[in-house]
Motif scaffolding. Structure first.
Motif, PDB file in Angstrom:
ATOM      1  N   SER A 192       0.270   3.770  -2.426  1.00  0.00           N
ATOM      2  CA  SER A 192       0.117   4.856  -1.956  1.00  0.00           C
ATOM      3  C   SER A 192      -0.438   5.858  -1.292  1.00  0.00           C
ATOM      4  O   SER A 192      -0.562   5.701  -0.282  1.00  0.00           O
ATOM      5  N   ALA A 199      -4.620   1.338  -3.621  1.00  0.00           N
ATOM      6  CA  ALA A 199      -3.183   0.436  -3.068  1.00  0.00           C
ATOM      7  C   ALA A 199      -2.954   0.914  -1.753  1.00  0.00           C
ATOM      8  O   ALA A 199      -2.998   2.499  -1.495  1.00  0.00           O
ATOM      9  N   GLU A 240      -1.343   4.011  -7.853  1.00  0.00           N
ATOM     10  CA  GLU A 240      -2.385   3.241  -8.004  1.00  0.00           C
ATOM     11  C   GLU A 240      -3.463   3.627  -7.079  1.00  0.00           C
ATOM     12  O   GLU A 240      -3.316   3.776  -5.828  1.00  0.00           O
ATOM     13  N   ASP A 285       3.157   7.428  -5.784  1.00  0.00           N
ATOM     14  CA  ASP A 285       3.913   5.688  -5.352  1.00  0.00           C
ATOM     15  C   ASP A 285       4.576   6.391  -4.135  1.00  0.00           C
ATOM     16  O   ASP A 285       5.098   5.251  -3.404  1.00  0.00           O
TER      17      ASP A 285
END
Length: 464
Positions: free
Chosen positions: A148, A145, A142, A132
């Protein structure tokens, strides 16, 4: 090993762990491999080794690296120190006396798989799990994503007791492994990463390029992706191939003195000219009907041979059993001609059959520096550590080994991730047991004891 243990493994298992293709008939099995079923069965956690291999010491995994998935990974060396990667970070071990190794520091920096290299005062870690954020206190992010992060982290290890985080560089599709191209003023890092991920903001299809990070030695905090050459886009594709689209490489090995690099890619072995380090040029692409996952590449010292390994089953399967072929999950030995053309000559697979409960396949290894001979030590997960001679490319043979019996109940992944030779000893990073230190005493390998290295990153080969 997110993508290896995830999407790729599922695909391999669904295909019976043995994708095939091509019209080239494989060489015949060697008598040694065919006779491998005679190997004895070991008890849980028992230790076995050939008469010419001695167990010197072990540095166990300890807090904070004692969690269920604090797995030991790759190794690098410098002076009197071994640097041991771990899914939870890395450990620096004083090996000035290999009989009495001692932990200097353990740095927590979760990232999986934390493939590791060191040059000068700089240490590099590959992160192939989305986080993250880029820091060492990040949490799992994720997949694909936009927010990320995954890529390469850089540390200053001038003080071995207190490594200092410097910066992180995001790379497309993360960094499964990497190879450093050392330099006095600039270090280049060749990033190997698998992909693509459908509907991804960070790893979109196609994935035909390789990120090259430029690191100024005097200002490593300014490191950046300096090039993204599309070296894997043009490749022969056979109808029905598992890898119809380019998926990057699992591993890249550079040999700067010979201006060559080799990529073990998904479906291919790639030979490259790196005369211009920011613009690698493909010389040849080879494929093998017996290979499922091209995992790693090793040049011999003369640059006249290249060993590719096949990580059939992604490292989590038992491919050293009686039911798997002797040319599958093995090493393929290629001669490299003066015209830089690769010609396959033979295969090598450990001659000791493992049980159906032991993950076992060809994995990370290095040359043992013996002039006039081609000898390699290699980790085979729960197949242990194998020392083998491929001086005769068509008739490679094992000359020494070390292995443990099956894991205790409740553990599913273990064994030697990497086994490398450094200054007279073999160092094996065991996934669950820590750092094993071994010594081989054999007429074939004894000349290597006079070779003293100051630094060893196996994916960055140097002549001796």
């Amino acid at each position: 090993m997110r993508r290896i243990f995830g999407v790729l493994v599922v695909a391999l298992l669904a295909a019976g762990c043995s994708p095939r293709g091509g019209d080239t008939p494989p060489p015949e099995a060697t008598p040694q491999a065919a006779a491998s079923s005679a190997a004895p069965r070991l008890a849980v956690d028992a230790i076995d080794h050939s008469d010419n291999v001695r167990v010197v010491a072990n540095v166990p995994l300890e807090a904070p690296f004692d969690g269920d998935e604090a797995w030991g990974t790759d190794l690098a060396f410098q002076g009197d120190y071994a640097f041991v990667g771990n899914y939870a970070g890395f450990t620096i071990v004083d090996i000035s006396d290999p009989e009495k190794p001692s932990v200097v520091s353990r740095t927590v920096c979760e990232g999986g798989q934390n493939d590791i290299s060191v040059t000068g005062d700089l240490l590099f870690l590959s992160v192939d799990f989305p986080r993250d954020n880029e820091s060492c206190v990040s949490k799992e992010g994720e997949e694909g994503a936009a927010g990320s992060w995954e890529g390469v982290r850089i540390f200053d290890v001038s003080d071995k007791k207190r490594p200092k985080y410097v910066t992180s560089i995001r790379t497309e599709c993360g960094s499964h492994t990497h190879a450093v191209l050392p330099g006095e003023q600039t270090v280049y890092v060749y990033v190997a990463s698998s992909g693509p991920v459908p509907d991804s903001a960070t790893c979109p299809p196609p994935h035909s390029a390789m990120d090259v990070i430029e690191v100024p030695v005097d200002a490593p905090e300014t490191a950046r992706v300096a090039a993204r050459p599309p070296v894997f886009g043009e490749r022969p594709v056979e109808e029905g191939s598992e890898y119809e689209n380019p998926r990057g490489c699992h591993d890249v090995t550079v040999y700067p003195e010979r201006k060559l690099a080799a990529g073990a890619c998904f479906g291919d072995g790639v030979l490259m000219d790196i005369s211009n380090p920011l613009l690698p040029r493909v010389l040849q692409v080879v494929q093998d009907p017996n290979f499922a996952v091209w995992h790693s590449a090793t040049f011999n010292n003369d640059g006249t041979k290249l060993v590719f390994s096949d990580e059939l089953g992604g490292g989590v399967s038992a491919t050293c059993d009686k039911s798997t072929g002797v040319q599958e999950g093995a090493n393929a030995i290629y001669d490299l001609t003066s015209e830089n053309t690769l010609e396959r000559r033979g295969y090598f697979k450990i001659p000791r059959v493992q049980t159906a409960d032991e993950n076992c396949v060809a994995h990370n290894g290095s040359l043992i520096p013996v002039k006039g001979k081609d000898i390699m030590v290699q980790g085979w997960y729960q197949g242990g550590v194998s020392v083998w001679d491929f001086t005769d490319s068509a008739n490679a043979r094992e000359i020494g080994y070390f292995e443990r019996g099956p894991l205790r109940p409740g553990l599913s992944l273990g064994g030697s991730w990497s086994a490398y030779y450094y200054n007279g000893f073999i160092y094996s990073s065991d996934i669950t047991k820590g750092l094993d230190i071994l010594e081989i005493n054999d007429p074939l390998t004894d000349p290597a004891k006079s070779v003293k290295m100051t630094e060893l990153n196996v994916q960055s080969q140097r002549s001796y």
